[in-house]
Design a protein around this motif. Structure first.
Motif, PDB file in Angstrom:
ATOM      1  N   ARG A  64      -7.837  -3.149  -9.730  1.00  0.00           N
ATOM      2  CA  ARG A  64      -7.828  -1.829  -9.060  1.00  0.00           C
ATOM      3  C   ARG A  64      -6.459  -1.174  -9.233  1.00  0.00           C
ATOM      4  NH1 ARG A  64      -9.168  -5.302  -5.902  1.00  0.00           N
ATOM      5  NH2 ARG A  64      -7.736  -6.568  -4.757  1.00  0.00           N
ATOM      6  N   PRO A  65      -6.400   0.124  -9.109  1.00  0.00           N
ATOM      7  CA  PRO A  65      -5.107   0.808  -9.248  1.00  0.00           C
ATOM      8  C   PRO A  65      -4.121   0.336  -8.183  1.00  0.00           C
ATOM      9  CG  PRO A  65      -6.918   2.387  -9.321  1.00  0.00           C
ATOM     10  CD  PRO A  65      -7.510   1.067  -8.909  1.00  0.00           C
ATOM     11  N   CYS A  66      -2.896   0.103  -8.611  1.00  0.00           N
ATOM     12  CA  CYS A  66      -1.870  -0.314  -7.656  1.00  0.00           C
ATOM     13  C   CYS A  66      -0.493   0.064  -8.186  1.00  0.00           C
ATOM     14  CB  CYS A  66      -1.959  -1.808  -7.378  1.00  0.00           C
ATOM     15  SG  CYS A  66      -1.589  -2.819  -8.800  1.00  0.00           S
ATOM     16  N   GLY A  67       0.472  -0.055  -7.311  1.00  0.00           N
ATOM     17  CA  GLY A  67       1.848   0.249  -7.669  1.00  0.00           C
ATOM     18  C   GLY A  67       2.184   1.694  -7.372  1.00  0.00           C
ATOM     19  N   HIS A  68       3.461   1.935  -7.323  1.00  0.00           N
ATOM     20  CA  HIS A  68       3.983   3.291  -7.163  1.00  0.00           C
ATOM     21  C   HIS A  68       5.412   3.283  -7.684  1.00  0.00           C
ATOM     22  CE1 HIS A  68       5.153   1.124  -3.533  1.00  0.00           C
ATOM     23  NE2 HIS A  68       6.195   1.927  -3.479  1.00  0.00           N
ATOM     24  N   GLY A  69       5.936   4.426  -7.936  1.00  0.00           N
ATOM     25  CA  GLY A  69       7.308   4.478  -8.434  1.00  0.00           C
ATOM     26  C   GLY A  69       7.399   4.101  -9.900  1.00  0.00           C
ATOM     27  N   ASP A  70       8.248   3.126 -10.196  1.00  0.00           N
ATOM     28  CA  ASP A  70       8.560   2.775 -11.584  1.00  0.00           C
ATOM     29  C   ASP A  70       7.435   2.078 -12.337  1.00  0.00           C
ATOM     30  OD1 ASP A  70      11.024   3.803 -11.068  1.00  0.00           O
ATOM     31  OD2 ASP A  70      12.043   1.878 -10.913  1.00  0.00           O
ATOM     32  N   VAL A  71       6.571   1.356 -11.620  1.00  0.00           N
ATOM     33  CA  VAL A  71       5.499   0.601 -12.283  1.00  0.00           C
ATOM     34  C   VAL A  71       4.182   0.856 -11.573  1.00  0.00           C
ATOM     35  CG1 VAL A  71       4.670  -1.680 -12.974  1.00  0.00           C
ATOM     36  CG2 VAL A  71       7.132  -1.225 -12.950  1.00  0.00           C
ATOM     37  N   ARG A  72       3.204   1.332 -12.334  1.00  0.00           N
ATOM     38  CA  ARG A  72       1.840   1.514 -11.826  1.00  0.00           C
ATOM     39  C   ARG A  72       0.893   0.868 -12.823  1.00  0.00           C
ATOM     40  NH1 ARG A  72       0.940   6.969 -12.206  1.00  0.00           N
ATOM     41  NH2 ARG A  72       2.842   7.137 -13.406  1.00  0.00           N
ATOM     42  N   VAL A  73      -0.124   0.187 -12.298  1.00  0.00           N
ATOM     43  CA  VAL A  73      -1.056  -0.553 -13.151  1.00  0.00           C
ATOM     44  C   VAL A  73      -2.469  -0.269 -12.666  1.00  0.00           C
ATOM     45  CG1 VAL A  73      -1.677  -2.859 -14.008  1.00  0.00           C
ATOM     46  CG2 VAL A  73       0.702  -2.387 -13.364  1.00  0.00           C
ATOM     47  N   TRP A  74      -3.413  -0.077 -13.623  1.00  0.00           N
ATOM     48  CA  TRP A  74      -4.806   0.133 -13.238  1.00  0.00           C
ATOM     49  C   TRP A  74      -5.739  -0.217 -14.396  1.00  0.00           C
ATOM     50  CZ3 TRP A  74      -1.390   3.913 -14.507  1.00  0.00           C
ATOM     51  CH2 TRP A  74      -1.766   4.851 -15.468  1.00  0.00           C
ATOM     52  N   PRO A  75      -6.953  -0.657 -14.040  1.00  0.00           N
ATOM     53  CA  PRO A  75      -7.946  -0.966 -15.071  1.00  0.00           C
ATOM     54  C   PRO A  75      -8.726   0.290 -15.454  1.00  0.00           C
ATOM     55  CG  PRO A  75      -8.820  -1.534 -12.934  1.00  0.00           C
ATOM     56  CD  PRO A  75      -7.424  -0.998 -12.702  1.00  0.00           C
ATOM     57  N   THR A  76      -9.204   0.321 -16.681  1.00  0.00           N
ATOM     58  CA  THR A  76     -10.056   1.428 -17.124  1.00  0.00           C
ATOM     59  C   THR A  76     -10.779   0.995 -18.395  1.00  0.00           C
ATOM     60  OG1 THR A  76     -10.120   3.817 -17.502  1.00  0.00           O
ATOM     61  CG2 THR A  76      -8.334   2.609 -18.566  1.00  0.00           C
TER      62      THR A  76
END
Length: 162
Positions: A64-76
Motif C-alpha cells: 500500500r502507499p506509504c511514506g512522506h517527505g524524502d521517500v514514498r513507496v507504493w505498489p501499482t
C-alpha cells in the motif's frame, strides 16, 4: 556474526509516462543495521548514488502507499506488470523509480527471515550495552568516586589556612 542480504536488479528511472531508462541497482540489507535497507544506483557516473531508508517503509510499500517527505513507496501496475514505485527527493533532485514487485518482495522475504520484524532491537545489542554501562564497577575507591560531587560548590571547598 552479521549477515548481508543483497540483490542485483534493474530498476527503471521514470522520466515521463511514456519514457523510462534502465538503472542497475543493488538492494542491501545488513543484520548489523536491522532497521534499514540500502539501495545503490549505478546511474552512469563514476560515483554510485546511495539511499538508505527504513525496511518497514519498503515492506509496507509493496502492499500500500506509504511514506512522506524524502521517500514514498507504493505498489501499482505498469503495462500489466506488478511494480513498486519509489519516489525519492533530495536537494540534488527528484527521482521516480520502478522496481519489479516479485524481485523486491523475494528479497524482502529473505531480509525478514534474517531478522524477523520486532526482533531488530536484539540485533543492535542495546540491552547488553546498557547492562554493561549500568553495571556496578569494581575496584578500589569506586564508591568514593561515584559519590563524589563532580562539580563542588564554593561552600564545599576547604578554606586556605584553616
Amino acid at each position: 556474526m552479521h549477515t548481508v542480504v543483497e540483490r542485483e536488479l534493474e530498476l527503471k528511472l521514470v522520466l515521463s509516462p511514456e519514457r523510462s531508462i534502465p538503472v542497475p541497482a543493488r538492494l542491501t540489507y545488513r543484520t548489523d543495521d536491522p532497521y534499514a535497507v540500502h539501495i545503490t544506483f549505478h546511474v552512469g557516473s563514476e560515483t554510485p548514488v546511495h539511499w538508505t531508508f527504513a525496511r518497514e517503509l519498503l515492506v509496507e510499500g509493496v502492499f500500500r502507499p506509504c511514506g512522506h517527505g524524502d521517500v514514498r513507496v507504493w505498489p501499482t501496475k505498469m503495462e500489466g506488470r506488478n511494480v513498486v514505485l519509489m519516489a525519492l527527493t533530495s536537494p540534488d533532485g527528484d527521482a521516480l523509480l520502478e522496481a519489479p514487485s516479485a524481485q523486491v518482495s523475494a528479497w524482502l522475504e529473505r531480509t525478514l527471515r534474517a531478522v524477523p520484524p520486532g526482533s531488530e532491537t536484539e540485533r543492535l545489542g542495546i540491552d547488553d550495552a546498557l547492562a554493561e554501562l549500568l553495571a556496578p564497577a569494581t575496584g578500589c575507591g569506586v564508591d568514593e568516586l561515584w559519590l563524589r560531587d563532580p562539580w563542588p560548590s564554593d561552600e564545599s571547598r576547604p578554606e586556605d589556612g584553616a
